[in-house]
Write an enzyme that holds these catalytic residues in place. Structure first.
Site, PDB file in Angstrom:
ATOM      1  N   HIS A   1       0.814  -1.220   0.000  1.00 44.69           N
ATOM      2  CA  HIS A   1       0.000   0.000   0.000  1.00 44.69           C
ATOM      3  C   HIS A   1       0.841   1.261   0.000  1.00 44.69           C
ATOM      4  O   HIS A   1       0.380   2.312  -0.436  1.00 44.69           O
ATOM      5  CB  HIS A   1      -1.059  -0.051   1.098  1.00 44.69           C
ATOM      6  CG  HIS A   1      -2.199  -0.918   0.673  1.00 44.69           C
ATOM      7  ND1 HIS A   1      -2.248  -2.255   0.972  1.00 44.69           N
ATOM      8  CD2 HIS A   1      -3.251  -0.666  -0.140  1.00 44.69           C
ATOM      9  CE1 HIS A   1      -3.319  -2.787   0.395  1.00 44.69           C
ATOM     10  NE2 HIS A   1      -3.947  -1.843  -0.284  1.00 44.69           N
TER      11      HIS A   1
ATOM     12  N   ASP B   1      -4.482  -8.619  -4.713  1.00 42.79           N
ATOM     13  CA  ASP B   1      -4.640  -9.768  -3.824  1.00 42.79           C
ATOM     14  C   ASP B   1      -4.797 -11.067  -4.607  1.00 42.79           C
ATOM     15  O   ASP B   1      -4.262 -12.093  -4.215  1.00 42.79           O
ATOM     16  CB  ASP B   1      -5.844  -9.563  -2.901  1.00 42.79           C
ATOM     17  CG  ASP B   1      -5.498  -8.656  -1.735  1.00 42.79           C
ATOM     18  OD1 ASP B   1      -4.409  -8.847  -1.154  1.00 42.79           O
ATOM     19  OD2 ASP B   1      -6.273  -7.754  -1.419  1.00 42.79           O
TER      20      ASP B   1
ATOM     21  N   GLU C   1     -11.136 -11.140  -5.544  1.00 41.20           N
ATOM     22  CA  GLU C   1      -9.705 -11.105  -5.234  1.00 41.20           C
ATOM     23  C   GLU C   1      -9.246 -12.351  -4.494  1.00 41.20           C
ATOM     24  O   GLU C   1      -8.108 -12.456  -4.072  1.00 41.20           O
ATOM     25  CB  GLU C   1      -9.340  -9.824  -4.464  1.00 41.20           C
ATOM     26  CG  GLU C   1     -10.220  -9.503  -3.287  1.00 41.20           C
ATOM     27  CD  GLU C   1      -9.928  -8.131  -2.679  1.00 41.20           C
ATOM     28  OE1 GLU C   1      -8.862  -7.555  -2.942  1.00 41.20           O
ATOM     29  OE2 GLU C   1     -10.786  -7.638  -1.927  1.00 41.20           O
TER      30      GLU C   1
ATOM     31  N   CYS D   1      -9.405  -3.229 -10.520  1.00 41.45           N
ATOM     32  CA  CYS D   1      -8.860  -2.070  -9.811  1.00 41.45           C
ATOM     33  C   CYS D   1      -7.514  -2.369  -9.148  1.00 41.45           C
ATOM     34  O   CYS D   1      -7.021  -1.572  -8.362  1.00 41.45           O
ATOM     35  CB  CYS D   1      -9.865  -1.532  -8.802  1.00 41.45           C
ATOM     36  SG  CYS D   1     -10.412  -2.752  -7.612  1.00 41.45           S
TER      37      CYS D   1
HETATM   38  C1  PEP Z   1      -6.619  -5.443  -4.921  1.00 41.59           C
HETATM   39  O1  PEP Z   1      -6.436  -6.333  -4.087  1.00 41.59           O
HETATM   40  O2  PEP Z   1      -6.316  -5.556  -6.132  1.00 41.59           O
HETATM   41  C2  PEP Z   1      -7.201  -4.150  -4.520  1.00 41.59           C
HETATM   42  C3  PEP Z   1      -7.486  -3.221  -5.396  1.00 41.59           C
HETATM   43  O3  PEP Z   1      -7.382  -3.935  -3.189  1.00 41.59           O
HETATM   44  P1  PEP Z   1      -6.200  -3.516  -2.181  1.00 41.59           P
HETATM   45  O4  PEP Z   1      -4.976  -3.215  -3.001  1.00 41.59           O
HETATM   46  O5  PEP Z   1      -6.686  -2.329  -1.423  1.00 41.59           O
HETATM   47  O6  PEP Z   1      -6.047  -4.742  -1.354  1.00 41.59           O
HETATM   48 MG    MG Z   2      -7.394  -6.232  -2.156  1.00 38.61          MG
END
Ligand code: PEP
Ligand code: MG
Length: 573
Positions: free
Chosen positions: A191, A457, A433, A504
């Site tokens: 993140h 994920d 995911e 996403c």
């Molecule tokens: C993902 O897992 O691709 C996602 C967009 O969620 P995060 O990165 O917040 O886990």
């Molecule tokens: Mg995720």
């Protein structure tokens, strides 16, 4: 000093040239610096104690008002240690004799005291070891705070290097002054990487052995496109990069012309580019770069770096601001995805040995209905200001979707009873995911309005490869045929049932993945704001029919290298 080049994983594009500041957590093993200016270090230590005492007085006051007398006494005991002349003088003396920095002296003396207390028979004295750890950590925090501040105060802007940066560290920094981020740990979808990308700041993670070989204030070049850090660059390297930066700026300027253009392939297939946002700052960037919607609002960031959760009213104001600013374009608000590398201290979540496989996201909110309902009411209330969709993260099975929908129904009922308006047609979607959900996409598609593939994920769970661990980043393979087959299956399953699919994860803005995703029929690409225009520019040059053929070929291949190879060959990348 001769130039040295380090390699890491490029996670946010762009270049930076500047001076280094090293960021250290207060709970890390501190670095011992020798031959320091003794007066300066003693002064820093005295100041830190003064500040800690002040903080202590405030804490004691609060404790007396809110806690029992007994609890307040704990803090009073801490204050006594801070005022103890022996503790104080021993540390000052160590700085003088060893000529070491204040942090190192504090750590040394506290560790000795902790050991003495821990070895005592008497329970009361053994407990004092905990007090010493607490106090030392408080003073250390102040010293580090000063260090980052002092070392950056004279610099307008700097390149921030750290062993590790948590998402909340990244948020705490004044982003306008950070030219680039470089860390020793982390993966492509940590993140921290995602936050730097949304801020549009170049970033490299997973650079081994960097911090020990670099000094505060060194001159460096950060190449966020190729994942290179050049320390003390030569004149030739400086010239080479000045040219690269000029060329890169020209590309960015050419892309800027696409801000209000549609995202349409060369043969006329229209897709949508949404933005991934975590804050109102990101929203500004999404608008600047021409987002066609918000494909992912990571709401958990609203809950970070504070003492308690935002209430319904505060959340509603933020959601409404985003929805109104998007003027009728879709806004997908994801419910809380806490856990993994996104921790929130005030929720007192248990320590877990496998946080990415644990009590997180929908699993947590189905258990903490108070948190979930409050958030759902705030989202529902914002739904009448535009086109809001709600999305549940980390869905593993149908039961979770049904349970979440039942709670959504309750939230609606509460609003109806209080005569508070909302859009009753609010669309509901889920993140795909977890491999189990991907495989059950046909069944899940009947239950929801849309899917969004969370490949950050999905890759880690499909490959059994921690997304943060730089040691196994070679296994984190977005273009592996196993993953491509899974994505294709999800898109087909949704389309058969008339449902739309977005993506996403970071993959949506990846130049090698974009042609494949277009060929698979993905409806929406949701990317960090800074990648909206590069992604649009790539899609506008692609022919969707040829990309479909490319996908058919890719799905028959054996490994990621072969997939990369055919994409590169077909698109002359
Ligand atoms: C993902 O897992 O691709 C996602 C967009 O969620 P995060 O990165 O917040 O886990
Ligand atoms: Mg995720």
């Amino acid at each position: 000093m001769s130039s040295r080049t380090f390699k890491g994983i490029a996670v946010s594009p762009g270049f930076a040239i500047g001076k280094v500041t090293i960021f250290q957590h207060h709970d890390e093993q501190v670095m011992v610096r020798h031959d320091v200016d003794v007066d300066d270090e003693q002064y820093r230590f005295k100041n830190a104690i003064r500040q800690a005492l002040q903080e202590m007085d405030e804490t004691i006051l609060r404790a007396r008002q809110r806690l029992s007398q007994e609890d307040a006494q704990i803090f009073e005991a801490h204050k006594l240690v801070l005022e103890d002349p022996e503790f104080y003088d021993t540390i000052l003396n160590l700085i003088l004799v060893e000529k070491i920095n204040a942090e190192a002296a504090l750590q040394n003396v506290s560790q000795q005291l902790v050991e003495i207390f821990e070895n005592m028979e008497n329970e009361y004295f053994r407990q004092r070891a905990i007090d010493i750890k607490d106090i030392s950590s408080r003073v250390m925090k102040i010293l580090h705070g000063q260090e980052v501040k002092d070392s950056t105060e004279s610099l307008d802007q700097f390149i921030l290097m750290a062993h590790d940066l948590t998402p909340s560290d990244t948020l705490n920094l004044d982003a306008r002054r950070v030219l680039a981020f470089v860390t020793e740990t982390g993966g492509r979808t940590s993140h921290t990487a995602i936050v730097s990308k949304s801020l549009g700041i170049p970033a490299i993670v997973g650079v081994a052995d960097l911090i020990q070989s670099i000094e505060m204030g060194s001159q460096v070049i950060v190449d966020g496109n190729e994942g290179k850090v050049i320390v003390n660059p030569s004149m030739d390297e400086m010239e080479e990069y000045e040219q690269k930066i000029r060329a890169y700026q020209q590309t960015l300027m050419a892309q800027a012309a696409l801000k209000d253009e549609p995202t349409i392939s060369s043969d006329g297939l229209k897709v949508e580019i949404g933005a991934n946002i975590s804050s109102l700052d990101d929203l500004d960037n999404a608008l600047t770069y021409g987002a066609e919607g918000i494909g992912l609002f990571r709401t958990e960031f609203l809950f970070m770096n504070r003492e308690s959760a935002p209430d319904e009213e505060e959340q509603f104001e933020v959601y409404r601001t985003v929805v109104s600013a998007m003027k009728g374009k879709p806004v997908i608000i994801r419910t809380l995805d806490i856990g993994g590398d996104k921790m929130i201290t005030y929720l007192d979540l248990p320590h877990e040995s496998n946080p990415f496989l644990g009590y997180r996201a929908i699993r947590l909110t189905l258990d903490r209905v108070d948190l979930f309902e409050t958030q759902l009411r705030a989202i529902l209330r914002a739904s009448r200001y535009g086109r809001v969709k709600v999305m549940y993260p980390m869905i593993s099975n149908l039961t979770e979707v049904r349970q979440a929908n039942a709670i959504l129904q309750n939230a609606k009922q509460q609003l109806i009873e209080n005569h508070i308006p909302f859009n009753p047609q609010l669309e509901v979607g889920i993140m795909i995911e977890i491999p189990a959900a991907a495989i059950m996409a046909d069944a899940l598609a009947k239950e929801v309005d849309f899917f969004s593939l969370g490949t950050n994920d999905l890759i880690q769970y499909t490959m059994a490869c921690d997304r943060l661990n730089e040691k196994i980043s070679y296994l984190y393979q977005p273009y592996h045929p196993s993953l491509l087959r899974l994505i294709k299956w999800v898109i087909d399953a949704a389309h058969t049932r008339g449902k739309s699919v977005g993506l996403c994860g970071e993959m949506a803005g990846d130049p090698i993945a974009i042609p494949l995703l277009l060929g698979m029929g993905l409806d929406e690409f949701s990317v960090s704001p800074s990648l909206i225009l590069p992604t649009r520019s790539i899609i506008r040059k692609l022919n969707s029919i040829s990309m479909k053929e490319l996908v058919d070929q890719a799905l028959t291949l054996e490994d990621e290298e072969q997939v990369k190879g055919i994409v590169a060959k077909n698109l002359s990348l």
